[in-house]
Write an enzyme that holds these catalytic residues in place. Structure first.
Site, short mmCIF file in Angstrom:
data_model
loop_
_atom_site.label_atom_id
_atom_site.label_comp_id
_atom_site.label_asym_id
_atom_site.label_seq_id
_atom_site.Cartn_x
_atom_site.Cartn_y
_atom_site.Cartn_z
N ASN A 193 1.06 -1.04 0.05
CA ASN A 193 -0.18 -0.22 -0.26
C ASN A 193 0.57 1.03 0.03
OD1 ASN A 193 -1.47 2.24 0.99
ND2 ASN A 193 -3.10 0.77 1.77
N HIS A 250 1.23 6.26 1.88
CA HIS A 250 1.99 7.10 2.84
C HIS A 250 3.35 8.01 1.92
CE1 HIS A 250 -0.62 6.68 5.51
NE2 HIS A 250 -0.78 5.74 5.29
N HIS A 269 -5.39 3.52 -1.33
CA HIS A 269 -6.45 4.43 -1.04
C HIS A 269 -6.94 5.54 -1.70
CE1 HIS A 269 -9.49 4.61 3.01
NE2 HIS A 269 -10.52 4.83 1.82
N ARG A 291 -9.24 7.94 -0.78
CA ARG A 291 -9.97 8.85 0.45
C ARG A 291 -11.33 9.87 -0.34
NH1 ARG A 291 -8.43 6.60 5.56
NH2 ARG A 291 -10.54 8.01 6.68
N ARG A 320 -6.39 12.73 0.68
CA ARG A 320 -5.87 13.23 1.74
C ARG A 320 -4.08 12.55 1.49
NH1 ARG A 320 -7.37 10.50 7.32
NH2 ARG A 320 -9.23 11.74 6.65
N HIS A 321 -4.16 11.86 0.55
CA HIS A 321 -3.09 11.30 -0.08
C HIS A 321 -3.17 11.04 -1.06
CE1 HIS A 321 -5.40 7.52 1.53
NE2 HIS A 321 -4.73 7.80 2.49
N GLU A 331 -8.50 0.38 -3.03
CA GLU A 331 -9.51 0.73 -1.68
C GLU A 331 -10.60 2.03 -1.05
OE1 GLU A 331 -6.04 -0.94 1.58
OE2 GLU A 331 -6.46 0.91 1.49
N THR A 343 -7.11 6.19 10.64
CA THR A 343 -6.96 5.29 9.48
C THR A 343 -8.21 4.45 8.98
OG1 THR A 343 -5.53 3.70 8.86
CG2 THR A 343 -6.08 4.44 11.01
N THR A 344 -8.59 3.78 8.61
CA THR A 344 -9.56 2.64 8.96
C THR A 344 -9.85 2.10 10.24
OG1 THR A 344 -9.12 2.86 6.01
CG2 THR A 344 -11.00 0.99 6.93
N GLU A 356 -11.47 -9.35 3.33
CA GLU A 356 -10.05 -8.33 4.02
C GLU A 356 -10.54 -8.00 5.43
OE1 GLU A 356 -7.91 -6.20 2.02
OE2 GLU A 356 -6.50 -5.72 4.02
N HIS A 410 -3.42 -4.50 7.74
CA HIS A 410 -3.95 -3.26 8.74
C HIS A 410 -2.89 -3.13 9.94
CE1 HIS A 410 -5.25 0.49 10.27
NE2 HIS A 410 -5.45 0.59 8.68
N GLY A 450 1.74 -1.52 4.36
CA GLY A 450 1.37 -0.06 3.92
C GLY A 450 2.28 1.10 4.43
N HIS A 451 1.42 1.11 5.65
CA HIS A 451 2.50 2.28 6.65
C HIS A 451 3.34 2.00 7.07
CE1 HIS A 451 2.99 4.63 10.38
NE2 HIS A 451 2.55 5.88 9.57
N1 PXP Z 1 -6.66 -2.85 4.00
C1 PXP Z 1 -6.88 -1.69 4.03
C2 PXP Z 1 -8.29 -2.25 3.23
C3 PXP Z 1 -6.24 -1.24 4.60
O1 PXP Z 1 -7.40 0.11 4.68
C4 PXP Z 1 -5.61 -0.20 4.63
C5 PXP Z 1 -4.72 0.87 5.51
O2 PXP Z 1 -5.20 1.45 4.89
C6 PXP Z 1 -4.67 -1.70 5.11
C7 PXP Z 1 -4.88 -2.79 4.40
C8 PXP Z 1 -3.23 -1.05 5.04
O3 PXP Z 1 -2.99 -0.99 6.43
P1 PXP Z 1 -1.42 -0.27 7.32
O4 PXP Z 1 -1.04 0.29 6.31
O5 PXP Z 1 -1.40 -0.16 8.62
O6 PXP Z 1 -0.24 -1.30 6.74
#
Ligand code: PXP
Length: 252
Positions: free
Chosen positions: A11, A14, A47, A49, A53-54, A74, A104-105, A155, A198, A220-221
Site C-alpha cells: 500500500n 503514505h 486508498h 479517500r 488526503r493522500h 480501496e 486511518t481505517t 480482507e 492493517h 503499507g504504513h
Molecule cells: N488494508 C486495508 C483495507 C486498509 O484500509 C489499509 C490502510 O489503508 C491497509 C490494508 C494497510 O494498512 P497499513 O497501512 O496499516 O499497513
C-alpha cells in the site's frame, strides 16, 4: 503439507502523504509502486479517500502506467468512488468504511448492519468484472454478511491484533489472532478468498501469514516508514521474506 503462497500487496498511500505535506510531486507514488514490484510485491494497493488526503485522482493513471501487477483500489461505498472505479477498472476494489475525522481505517465495514447499502456497490463492481473484497472485522457475523452480499473476497482487519501486540498485551494479542484464524477458516470453508491487513509490521506479520487460508496481505504504513531507514526495496524484500518463512514454517 504445502500451503499456497501468500501474495503481498504494498500500500503506497503514505508516499503520497509525504508528497502532499509539501505540494509538488515528490516523492511520487507511481515510482514507489514500481520499486515495490521490483522488490517482490505481487500487487499495489492504494486508498482514494473522499478527502484526497493522500492518493489523488491523477495518481490512478500514473500508477496503472508504472506497473503491470494487479491494482487494488480501496474505497468507501460512495457513488463518486464507484464512478471512478468503473472508469479506471482496477483488478480489485476493497470496500472500506470511511469517516473523514479518522486517522486511518479504524474498524471494519459493517457488512451485516449495512447490507442493503453495500449490496448495490458489490453488484455494480462485480458486474464490471472487478474483484470485490470487503474489509471486515474478523467475526462470523461479518463473514456471513459478506457471503450473503456475494462478495468473493474478504480482507480481515488485523488492526486490533497489531495494536494489542505493540501495547504488550499478549493475552489480547492471542485472542485477536485466534479470532482472525477462526474467521479465515469459516470464510474459506464457505468459499470466500481470505485476505488480511492493517497495522502489520515485521513483528506481527508471521503469525498472520501462517494462517493457512490467508491468500493475500496488504501492508503499507510500516513499510513506507521502514523505507526511510532501509530504502523501499529492502523494506519490501524483508517483508516478503518473512511472509515466505512463515508459510514454510507453517507447512513443515
Ligand atoms: N488494508 C486495508 C483495507 C486498509 O484500509 C489499509 C490502510 O489503508 C491497509 C490494508 C494497510 O494498512 P497499513 O497501512 O496499516 O499497513
Amino acid at each position: 503439507m504445502s500451503l499456497p503462497p501468500v501474495r503481498l500487496g504494498v500500500n503506497i498511500d503514505h508516499v503520497a502523504t509525504i508528497r502532499n505535506a509539501r505540494g509538488g510531486d515528490h516523492p511520487d507514488p507511481a515510482r514507489a509502486a514500481k520499486l515495490a514490484v521490483e522488490a517482490g510485491a505481487d500487487g499495489v494497493t492504494f486508498h482514494l479517500r473522499e478527502d484526497r488526503r493522500h492518493i489523488r485522482d491523477e495518481d490512478l493513471n500514473k500508477i496503472a502506467g508504472a506497473v503491470s501487477v494487479p491494482l487494488n483500489l480501496e474505497m468507501a461505498a460512495a457513488e463518486e468512488m464507484l464512478a471512478i472505479a468503473l472508469r479506471h477498472r482496477p483488478h480489485a476494489v476493497c470496500l472500506v468504511p470511511e469517516r473523514r475525522e479518522e486517522r486511518t481505517t479504524e474498524g471494519g465495514l459493517d457488512a451485516a448492519g449495512k447490507h442493503n447499502e453495500i449490496a448495490w456497490f458489490v453488484n455494480e463492481l462485480k458486474g464490471a468484472g472487478i474483484r470485490v473484497s470487503l474489509f471486515i472485522e474478523p467475526d462470523e457475523r461479518q463473514i456471513e454478511a459478506a457471503l450473503s452480499l456475494g462478495a468473493p473476497v474478504v480482507e480481515l482487519h488485523t488492526g486490533a491484533y497489531c495494536e494489542a501486540f505493540h501495547a504488550g498485551d499478549m493475552e489480547r494479542t492471542r485472542e485477536r489472532l485466534v479470532a482472525i484464524a477462526k474467521a479465515a477458516q469459516a470464510g474459506a470453508a464457505k468459499g470466500l478468498e481470505i485476505h488480511a491487513g492493517h497495522g502489520l509490521t515485521y513483528d506481527t506479520v508471521k503469525p498472520v501469514a501462517a494462517i493457512p487460508q490467508i491468500r493475500e496481505l496488504n501492508i503499507g504504513h510500516f513499510l513506507i516508514g521502514e523505507a526511510i531507514f532501509l530504502g523501499l526495496k529492502p523494506a519490501v524484500q524483508t517483508m516478503r521474506a518473512l511472509i515466505r518463512e512463515a508459510r514454510e514454517e507453517a507447512a513443515a
